[in-house]
Motif scaffolding. Structure first.
Motif, PDB file in Angstrom:
ATOM      1  N   ASP A  21      12.478  -6.569   5.281  1.00  0.00           N
ATOM      2  CA  ASP A  21      13.732  -7.645   5.027  1.00  0.00           C
ATOM      3  C   ASP A  21      13.394  -9.044   4.705  1.00  0.00           C
ATOM      4  N   ARG A  22      12.617  -9.447   5.911  1.00  0.00           N
ATOM      5  CA  ARG A  22      12.425 -11.034   5.672  1.00  0.00           C
ATOM      6  C   ARG A  22      11.468 -11.280   4.416  1.00  0.00           C
ATOM      7  N   GLU A  23      10.505 -10.421   4.161  1.00  0.00           N
ATOM      8  CA  GLU A  23       9.574 -10.648   3.010  1.00  0.00           C
ATOM      9  C   GLU A  23      10.200 -10.109   1.437  1.00  0.00           C
ATOM     10  N   ASN A  24      11.393  -9.605   1.467  1.00  0.00           N
ATOM     11  CA  ASN A  24      12.231  -8.929   0.626  1.00  0.00           C
ATOM     12  C   ASN A  24      11.217  -7.758  -0.091  1.00  0.00           C
ATOM     13  N   ILE A  25      10.636  -7.071   0.502  1.00  0.00           N
ATOM     14  CA  ILE A  25       9.760  -5.974  -0.209  1.00  0.00           C
ATOM     15  C   ILE A  25      10.596  -4.610  -0.686  1.00  0.00           C
ATOM     16  N   LYS A  26      10.376  -4.704  -2.064  1.00  0.00           N
ATOM     17  CA  LYS A  26      11.101  -3.474  -2.759  1.00  0.00           C
ATOM     18  C   LYS A  26      10.490  -2.171  -3.000  1.00  0.00           C
ATOM     19  N   ALA A  27       9.104  -2.367  -2.896  1.00  0.00           N
ATOM     20  CA  ALA A  27       8.261  -1.333  -2.958  1.00  0.00           C
ATOM     21  C   ALA A  27       6.913  -1.449  -2.327  1.00  0.00           C
ATOM     22  N   GLY A  28       6.971  -1.022  -1.039  1.00  0.00           N
ATOM     23  CA  GLY A  28       6.146  -1.209  -0.194  1.00  0.00           C
ATOM     24  C   GLY A  28       5.391   0.240   0.243  1.00  0.00           C
ATOM     25  N   PHE A  29       3.989   0.009   0.774  1.00  0.00           N
ATOM     26  CA  PHE A  29       3.534   1.130   1.153  1.00  0.00           C
ATOM     27  C   PHE A  29       2.468   0.738   2.220  1.00  0.00           C
ATOM     28  N   MET A  30       2.215   1.866   3.342  1.00  0.00           N
ATOM     29  CA  MET A  30       1.307   1.268   4.347  1.00  0.00           C
ATOM     30  C   MET A  30      -0.121   1.695   3.771  1.00  0.00           C
ATOM     31  N   LEU A  31      -1.040   0.645   3.838  1.00  0.00           N
ATOM     32  CA  LEU A  31      -2.466   0.668   3.498  1.00  0.00           C
ATOM     33  C   LEU A  31      -3.118   0.931   4.733  1.00  0.00           C
ATOM     34  N   THR A  32      -2.942   0.535   5.939  1.00  0.00           N
ATOM     35  CA  THR A  32      -3.573   0.889   7.174  1.00  0.00           C
ATOM     36  C   THR A  32      -2.856   0.385   8.325  1.00  0.00           C
ATOM     37  N   ILE A  36      -1.269  -3.462   7.687  1.00  0.00           N
ATOM     38  CA  ILE A  36      -1.628  -3.899   6.484  1.00  0.00           C
ATOM     39  C   ILE A  36      -0.686  -3.198   5.364  1.00  0.00           C
ATOM     40  N   ILE A  37      -0.006  -3.902   4.892  1.00  0.00           N
ATOM     41  CA  ILE A  37       1.221  -3.288   3.759  1.00  0.00           C
ATOM     42  C   ILE A  37       0.891  -3.907   2.436  1.00  0.00           C
ATOM     43  N   GLY A  38       0.953  -2.688   1.551  1.00  0.00           N
ATOM     44  CA  GLY A  38       0.868  -3.138   0.129  1.00  0.00           C
ATOM     45  C   GLY A  38       2.171  -3.028  -0.463  1.00  0.00           C
ATOM     46  N   ALA A  39       2.345  -3.949  -1.616  1.00  0.00           N
ATOM     47  CA  ALA A  39       3.759  -4.080  -2.247  1.00  0.00           C
ATOM     48  C   ALA A  39       3.729  -4.248  -3.724  1.00  0.00           C
ATOM     49  N   ASP A  58       4.002   7.342  27.845  1.00  0.00           N
ATOM     50  CA  ASP A  58       2.611   7.584  28.019  1.00  0.00           C
ATOM     51  C   ASP A  58       1.741   6.386  27.320  1.00  0.00           C
ATOM     52  N   LYS A  59       0.668   6.125  27.356  1.00  0.00           N
ATOM     53  CA  LYS A  59      -0.290   5.448  26.639  1.00  0.00           C
ATOM     54  C   LYS A  59      -0.811   6.135  25.491  1.00  0.00           C
ATOM     55  N   PHE A  60      -0.599   5.843  24.292  1.00  0.00           N
ATOM     56  CA  PHE A  60      -1.310   6.297  22.796  1.00  0.00           C
ATOM     57  C   PHE A  60      -1.488   5.457  22.024  1.00  0.00           C
ATOM     58  N   GLU A  61      -2.816   6.050  21.265  1.00  0.00           N
ATOM     59  CA  GLU A  61      -3.502   5.313  20.350  1.00  0.00           C
ATOM     60  C   GLU A  61      -2.870   5.559  19.002  1.00  0.00           C
ATOM     61  N   ILE A  62      -2.553   4.578  18.083  1.00  0.00           N
ATOM     62  CA  ILE A  62      -2.059   4.758  16.887  1.00  0.00           C
ATOM     63  C   ILE A  62      -3.159   5.020  16.018  1.00  0.00           C
ATOM     64  N   LEU A  63      -3.256   6.282  15.395  1.00  0.00           N
ATOM     65  CA  LEU A  63      -4.389   6.460  14.403  1.00  0.00           C
ATOM     66  C   LEU A  63      -4.017   6.081  13.041  1.00  0.00           C
ATOM     67  N   ALA A  64      -2.925   6.380  12.592  1.00  0.00           N
ATOM     68  CA  ALA A  64      -2.323   6.282  11.460  1.00  0.00           C
ATOM     69  C   ALA A  64      -0.881   6.136  11.293  1.00  0.00           C
ATOM     70  N   ILE A  65      -0.348   5.374  10.233  1.00  0.00           N
ATOM     71  CA  ILE A  65       1.133   5.277   9.737  1.00  0.00           C
ATOM     72  C   ILE A  65       0.954   5.479   8.140  1.00  0.00           C
ATOM     73  N   ASN A  66       1.899   6.262   7.893  1.00  0.00           N
ATOM     74  CA  ASN A  66       1.897   6.466   6.350  1.00  0.00           C
ATOM     75  C   ASN A  66       3.302   6.527   5.933  1.00  0.00           C
ATOM     76  N   GLY A  67       3.498   6.078   4.650  1.00  0.00           N
ATOM     77  CA  GLY A  67       4.763   6.172   4.029  1.00  0.00           C
ATOM     78  C   GLY A  67       5.276   5.067   3.130  1.00  0.00           C
ATOM     79  N   THR A  68       6.474   4.767   2.907  1.00  0.00           N
ATOM     80  CA  THR A  68       6.956   3.826   1.883  1.00  0.00           C
ATOM     81  C   THR A  68       7.937   2.959   2.829  1.00  0.00           C
ATOM     82  N   LEU A  69       8.038   1.633   2.279  1.00  0.00           N
ATOM     83  CA  LEU A  69       8.852   0.835   2.895  1.00  0.00           C
ATOM     84  C   LEU A  69       9.678  -0.273   1.729  1.00  0.00           C
ATOM     85  N   ALA A  70      10.696  -0.219   2.003  1.00  0.00           N
ATOM     86  CA  ALA A  70      11.605  -1.031   1.088  1.00  0.00           C
ATOM     87  C   ALA A  70      12.829  -1.600   1.621  1.00  0.00           C
TER      88      ALA A  70
END
Length: 133
Positions: A23-34, A104-107, A57-69
């Motif tokens: 919302d702050r960056e006004n991303i209209k077509a974002g996607f997760m890079l890593t 890291i997010i691509g837009a 519990d404690k967990f490691e984040i291995l990946a997040i995938n998807g779209t952001l807008a």
């Protein structure tokens, strides 16, 4: 493509922080890079389930995938426990950062991602609009 980088701090809510950033960056077509990091609580919605599962519990984040807008975000997360066993599902509010999350997010300026109700699925699904025409 514009690239955004952010680091989340301990005790921040992962999904809430991503929503605020989009919302702050006004991303209209974002996607997760890593994305990597750690959680001290994971809240997921597993495949074909209507309820959220909270894992403390404690967990490691291995990946997040998807779209952001600004119209909505749809993200899946894969995490690993202390034995290295992994699981994943829909990222929900309530994933709390343990030490860090490096994201890291691509837009794209070429598209706008909307979330519109799909009569076939009954869910708000991705609707891709080209900004080139």
């Amino acid at each position: 493509m514009k690239v955004h980088a952010l680091r989340l701090q301990p005790d921040q809510d992962l999904k809430e922080s991503l929503r605020d950033f989009v919302d702050r960056e006004n991303i209209k077509a974002g996607f997760m890079l890593t994305a990597i990091g750690s959680l001290k609580q994971a809240t997921l919605r597993f495949a074909n389930q209507n309820i959220r599962t909270v894992l403390n519990d404690k967990f490691e984040i291995l990946a997040i995938n998807g779209t952001l807008a600004t119209s909505g975000i749809h993200l899946h997360i894969t995490i690993a426990d202390k034995q290295g066993k992994f699981l994943g599902g829909h990222l929900e509010y309530g994933c709390i950062i343990y030490t860090t999350a490096e994201i890291i997010i691509g837009a794209s300026k070429e598209f706008t991602f909307l979330r519109t109700l799909d009569d076939k699925t009954g869910y708000k699904e991705l609707d891709i609009v080209s900004n080139l025409s």
